[in-house]
Scaffold this active site. Structure first.
Site, PDB file in Angstrom:
ATOM      1  N   GLU A 138      -4.727  12.933  10.046  1.00  0.00           N
ATOM      2  CA  GLU A 138      -5.321  12.560   8.779  1.00  0.00           C
ATOM      3  C   GLU A 138      -6.607  11.825   9.119  1.00  0.00           C
ATOM      4  O   GLU A 138      -6.588  10.662   9.513  1.00  0.00           O
ATOM      5  CB  GLU A 138      -4.395  11.667   7.955  1.00  0.00           C
ATOM      6  CG  GLU A 138      -4.842  11.537   6.503  1.00  0.00           C
ATOM      7  CD  GLU A 138      -5.384  10.171   6.128  1.00  0.00           C
ATOM      8  OE1 GLU A 138      -5.792   9.987   4.980  1.00  0.00           O
ATOM      9  OE2 GLU A 138      -5.415   9.267   6.983  1.00  0.00           O
TER      10      GLU A 138
ATOM     11  N   ASP B 297      -1.730   8.809  10.509  1.00  0.00           N
ATOM     12  CA  ASP B 297      -2.542   8.212   9.445  1.00  0.00           C
ATOM     13  C   ASP B 297      -3.812   7.569   9.995  1.00  0.00           C
ATOM     14  O   ASP B 297      -3.789   6.919  11.041  1.00  0.00           O
ATOM     15  CB  ASP B 297      -1.691   7.139   8.734  1.00  0.00           C
ATOM     16  CG  ASP B 297      -2.407   6.510   7.557  1.00  0.00           C
ATOM     17  OD1 ASP B 297      -2.706   7.245   6.604  1.00  0.00           O
ATOM     18  OD2 ASP B 297      -2.665   5.291   7.595  1.00  0.00           O
TER      19      ASP B 297
ATOM     20  N   HIS C  27      -1.724  11.959  -2.476  1.00  0.00           N
ATOM     21  CA  HIS C  27      -1.475  10.645  -3.074  1.00  0.00           C
ATOM     22  C   HIS C  27      -2.719   9.758  -3.089  1.00  0.00           C
ATOM     23  O   HIS C  27      -2.741   8.728  -3.737  1.00  0.00           O
ATOM     24  CB  HIS C  27      -0.346   9.953  -2.306  1.00  0.00           C
ATOM     25  CG  HIS C  27      -0.771   9.585  -0.911  1.00  0.00           C
ATOM     26  ND1 HIS C  27      -1.030  10.530   0.059  1.00  0.00           N
ATOM     27  CD2 HIS C  27      -1.015   8.388  -0.339  1.00  0.00           C
ATOM     28  CE1 HIS C  27      -1.409   9.917   1.164  1.00  0.00           C
ATOM     29  NE2 HIS C  27      -1.411   8.621   0.958  1.00  0.00           N
ATOM     30  N   ASP C  28      -3.757  10.154  -2.328  1.00  0.00           N
ATOM     31  CA  ASP C  28      -4.985   9.363  -2.275  1.00  0.00           C
ATOM     32  C   ASP C  28      -6.016   9.887  -3.270  1.00  0.00           C
ATOM     33  O   ASP C  28      -5.811  10.910  -3.913  1.00  0.00           O
ATOM     34  CB  ASP C  28      -5.584   9.427  -0.865  1.00  0.00           C
ATOM     35  CG  ASP C  28      -4.842   8.517   0.114  1.00  0.00           C
ATOM     36  OD1 ASP C  28      -4.292   7.480  -0.328  1.00  0.00           O
ATOM     37  OD2 ASP C  28      -4.822   8.848   1.312  1.00  0.00           O
TER      38      ASP C  28
ATOM     39  N   ASP D  24       0.831  -1.207   0.000  1.00  0.00           N
ATOM     40  CA  ASP D  24       0.000   0.000   0.000  1.00  0.00           C
ATOM     41  C   ASP D  24       0.873   1.268   0.000  1.00  0.00           C
ATOM     42  O   ASP D  24       0.658   2.189   0.774  1.00  0.00           O
ATOM     43  CB  ASP D  24      -0.949  -0.019   1.224  1.00  0.00           C
ATOM     44  CG  ASP D  24      -2.003   1.087   1.171  1.00  0.00           C
ATOM     45  OD1 ASP D  24      -2.215   1.657   0.082  1.00  0.00           O
ATOM     46  OD2 ASP D  24      -2.605   1.375   2.225  1.00  0.00           O
TER      47      ASP D  24
ATOM     48  N   ARG E 101       2.441  12.926  10.519  1.00  0.00           N
ATOM     49  CA  ARG E 101       1.122  12.799   9.892  1.00  0.00           C
ATOM     50  C   ARG E 101       0.517  11.521  10.458  1.00  0.00           C
ATOM     51  O   ARG E 101       0.954  10.414  10.133  1.00  0.00           O
ATOM     52  CB  ARG E 101       1.255  12.706   8.372  1.00  0.00           C
ATOM     53  CG  ARG E 101      -0.063  12.398   7.645  1.00  0.00           C
ATOM     54  CD  ARG E 101       0.213  12.116   6.179  1.00  0.00           C
ATOM     55  NE  ARG E 101      -0.958  11.771   5.402  1.00  0.00           N
ATOM     56  CZ  ARG E 101      -1.523  10.564   5.338  1.00  0.00           C
ATOM     57  NH1 ARG E 101      -1.054   9.560   6.045  1.00  0.00           N
ATOM     58  NH2 ARG E 101      -2.554  10.355   4.552  1.00  0.00           N
TER      59      ARG E 101
HETATM   60  C1  OTU Z   1      -4.701   6.606   4.488  1.00  0.00           C
HETATM   61  O1  OTU Z   1      -5.856   6.893   3.748  1.00  0.00           O
HETATM   62  C2  OTU Z   1      -3.515   6.785   3.556  1.00  0.00           C
HETATM   63  O2  OTU Z   1      -3.430   8.118   3.145  1.00  0.00           O
HETATM   64  C3  OTU Z   1      -3.653   5.826   2.419  1.00  0.00           C
HETATM   65  O3  OTU Z   1      -2.674   6.024   1.435  1.00  0.00           O
HETATM   66  C4  OTU Z   1      -3.591   4.436   2.983  1.00  0.00           C
HETATM   67  O4  OTU Z   1      -3.884   3.518   1.980  1.00  0.00           O
HETATM   68  C5  OTU Z   1      -4.577   4.224   4.129  1.00  0.00           C
HETATM   69  O5  OTU Z   1      -4.668   5.315   5.025  1.00  0.00           O
HETATM   70  C6  OTU Z   1      -4.154   3.036   4.942  1.00  0.00           C
HETATM   71  O6  OTU Z   1      -2.955   3.316   5.620  1.00  0.00           O
HETATM   72  O7  OTU Z   1      -9.049   6.309   5.158  1.00  0.00           O
HETATM   73  O8  OTU Z   1      -8.490   8.343   6.911  1.00  0.00           O
HETATM   74  O9  OTU Z   1      -9.920   6.420   0.448  1.00  0.00           O
HETATM   75  O10 OTU Z   1      -8.387   8.345   1.708  1.00  0.00           O
HETATM   76  O11 OTU Z   1      -7.499   5.033   2.715  1.00  0.00           O
HETATM   77  C7  OTU Z   1      -7.571   7.487   6.352  1.00  0.00           C
HETATM   78  C8  OTU Z   1      -8.551   6.290   0.434  1.00  0.00           C
HETATM   79  C9  OTU Z   1      -8.001   6.868   5.140  1.00  0.00           C
HETATM   80  C10 OTU Z   1      -7.877   7.060   1.539  1.00  0.00           C
HETATM   81  C11 OTU Z   1      -7.980   6.315   2.840  1.00  0.00           C
HETATM   82  C12 OTU Z   1      -7.208   7.028   3.927  1.00  0.00           C
END
Ligand code: OTU
Length: 620
Positions: free
Chosen positions: A319, A277, A386-387, A134, A275
């Site tokens: 995030e 996540d 990136h998302d 991922d 950040r």
């Molecule tokens: C985050 O993303 C990361 O930015 C993604 O790159 C990762 O795949 C994910 O976590 C798992 O680590 O839900 O609030 O809809 O916006 O996966 C966190 C896609 C998340 C992303 C979502 C997001």
């Protein structure tokens, strides 16, 4: 039960000279930490002993903090709103794509300085899982740089060089889950009971099925369901994201202690911003979607209290891609601070909706629902990351004044960006199983704004204006703006992922290209798209730096007297931004005399905004 945090355990780990200052910080943050942890874990047997050990571990990590980082801590404690000024500018990139390695990233520091960047978010660079991971969001080790990108020594060298250039390094801290080959996951698979208890494991489908009734899906197509059967565990493991990303069980105090220590070890390597996540998912509760739970906020507040004690120079960034009404909680309050910065994903997505609909209704609704923030906290504004651009965070706003209902309205926006019905955009819908419901959209900003399909000079110029417009919104909103690598050079979609089996099923790779040296070389060439984009953006950044009214914490007022297609935002004392989100000229009646910052000259009376034009005006 003692009502004080065992400060003595922390202080005992410190050399004499650091104690008075630590004691001072403990006076305020200590009781907060104790209260939060007692709320989360106080009913566990042995809580007091656990808390004592945690404090001792924090003391040890505090003692290990390098003098230059401690100096930064002092400086920022004296000026807690250091990141709110209008000179703060972020840049986000994958190490691999931007510089090839950590060393290569360091070589690009002059370029970041040229742009005026003071904050660099490098997407995951710690040792990830072998194979699919991922994009590094499945972390195997928090203590080791990905060997493909460099060494821990390279990381240290990079943070030092960045700091000298006045740039803070931001790293992801992925705290909701770890890779299935992380040491704890391996130990759990081998039968270690303590490690097993760090995850959510269920012997049968009973509880998973009950949870599934109310849980959402982040990747409904490529990773359906929220649980994965793991043979070696003899049961179902909670996996919100991909099946190899195991959710941590934050109701277990061991998880809290391990993760807090892992974060501080990274802080001691020179990371200045984390950040955090997927913060919305930290706490699970049956009968809910297990997002934004009160305990998730308590965990974040406890981590903040720890940072305030051990490493107050560090910023926490949430995030949480959640509806607008859920966002402010991630910044806490003056009495209970949480993260310093939070992604304003609603603002980002609403900017795109305004482009697609040529109407600022949803965007205005988001701005109206964006409350003033506690001191020393701000939003992160951005155009792309990136998302995918997630549309569902806008359901409430899209419901307002919408005949067909929010899902249909957002689905139309998603179709627009996938290029349907003659739209100028060339993106891809992400994870949508139902064509009448939206999930997200992928694509580089330049491709989504029409540069990729532009066949004429006029179309190219409109696409570039749309790009500038969205960047102008991020830069003038009153936030910490973060540019996404490649957008400053109008880089387009990268379809190469379709040839990589590990990535082909995840269209987010469309917006993860390798830095384009050719475009970079053309950044001063005003006849080229990269040159027009780069110079236009550089100009906005320069103007922004000059105007205190554009600082994150300067007041913002949405002006109601603009036409529907125009966003008019007053900032600070005597600053006005006008943004035309339509393909038609729009008139706006100005009160008084203004000077146009981008194209110097005096304006008063009625100003006509060209299609997709933006004006930044300062009161004369
Ligand atoms: C985050 O993303 C990361 O930015 C993604 O790159 C990762 O795949 C994910 O976590 C798992 O680590 O839900 O609030 O809809 O916006 O996966 C966190 C896609 C998340 C992303 C979502 C997001």
């Amino acid at each position: 039960m003692p009502s004080q945090v065992p400060s003595d355990r922390l202080l005992a780990a410190l050399p004499e000279d650091l104690r008075p200052q630590a004691a001072e910080r403990l006076k305020t943050a200590g009781p907060v930490l104790r209260r939060l942890l007692a709320g989360l874990y106080g009913d566990r047997a042995g809580f007091d002993a656990w808390l004592g050990d945690l404090m001792a571990s924090l003391g040890k990590l505090h003692a290990e903090r390098a003098p230059e980082l401690r100096a930064l801590d002092l400086q920022r404690t004296a000026e807690p709103d250091w990141f709110l000024n209008q000179r703060m500018l972020g840049y986000c990139a994958y190490v691999q794509n931007f510089g090839g390695s950590l060393h290569g990233v360091a070589e690009r520091i002059p370029y970041l300085e040229e742009l005026g960047v003071s904050y660099l978010h490098l997407l995951p660079f710690l040792r990830p899982r072998e194979g699919e991971n991922d994009g590094g969001f499945a972390v195997t080790s928090f203590d080791e740089v990905d060997p493909a990108l460099g060494t821990n020594a390279d990381l240290h060298a990079l943070t030092t060089r960045l700091r000298t250039a006045g740039i803070s390094l931001c790293s992801d801290f992925i705290l909701n889950h770890v890779a299935d080959d992380n040491q704890w996951a391996l130990a759990a698979k081998a039968g270690d009971a303590r490690a097993r208890a760090m995850f959510h494991v269920f012997p049968d489908r009973d509880l998973p099925d009950r949870h599934e009734r109310t849980l959402g899906q982040v990747f409904p197509q490529v990773a359906p369901g929220n649980f994965t059967f793991v043979e070696a565990m003899g049961g179902w493991v909670w996996t919100t994201f991909y099946s190899y990303q195991w959710d941590m069980n934050w109701s277990n105090p061991d998880v809290f202690a391990e993760m807090a220590a892992a974060m501080l070890r990274l802080a001691n390597r020179g990371i200045e911003v984390f950040r955090l996540d997927s913060t919305a998912f930290l706490w699970k509760r049956e009968g809910t979607n297990s997002m934004n739970q009160p305990e998730a906020h308590q965990i974040l507040q406890a981590l903040r209290a720890i940072v305030d004690i051990v490493a107050p120079g560090v910023l926490l960034k949430a995030e949480a891609i959640v509806p607008t009404r859920e966002l402010p909680a991630y910044l806490g309050s003056a009495a209970a601070p949480e993260c310093h910065v939070a992604y304003h994903s609603s603002l980002m997505a609403a900017g795109w909706v305004a482009l697609a609909e040529q109407d600022t209704g949803v965007l205005r609704e988001v701005i109206r629902k964006t409350p003033p923030l506690p001191p020393a906290a701000t939003w992160l504004s951005y155009v792309r990351c990136h998302d995918d651009i997630g549309w569902n965070v806008l359901r409430a706003e899209a419901q307002v004044a919408s005949a067909g209902g929010a899902p249909a309205r957002l689905a139309a926006v998603a179709r627009f960006f996938s290029g349907a019905e003659g739209s100028y955009a060339s993106g891809a819908a992400f994870q949508s199983t139902d064509p009448n419901a939206a999930h997200g959209s992928n694509g580089m900003a330049a491709s989504l704004t029409g540069l990729q399909t532009a066949a004429t000079e006029e179309e190219r110029s409109l696409a570039l204006r749309r790009m500038q417009l969205l960047h102008g919104l991020a830069l003038s909103f009153g936030a910490l703006p973060v540019l996404y690598m490649g957008d400053e050079l109008a880089m387009e979609n990268d379809y190469g992922y379709l040839d990589r089996p590990r990535h082909a099923m995840d269209s987010r790779w469309l917006q993860r290209p390798v830095f384009d040296e050719q475009r970079w070389k053309h950044r001063y060439d005003k006849s080229s798209a990269p040159g027009i984009m780069f110079q236009g953006l550089a100009n906005l950044i320069r103007v922004r730096r000059k105007h205190q009214a554009l600082a994150a914490n300067a007041p913002r007022t949405l002006l109601a007297d603009a036409p529907d297609g125009v966003l008019a935002l007053a900032r600070g004392d005597g600053f006005l931004t006008l943004m035309n989100f339509t393909g038609q000229p729009q008139d706006y009646a100005l009160q008084g005399a203004w000077s146009d910052c981008a194209a110097p000259g005096r304006v008063e009376g009625t100003i006509t905004l060209a299609p997709y034009a933006m004006h930044w005006l300062a009161r004369e």
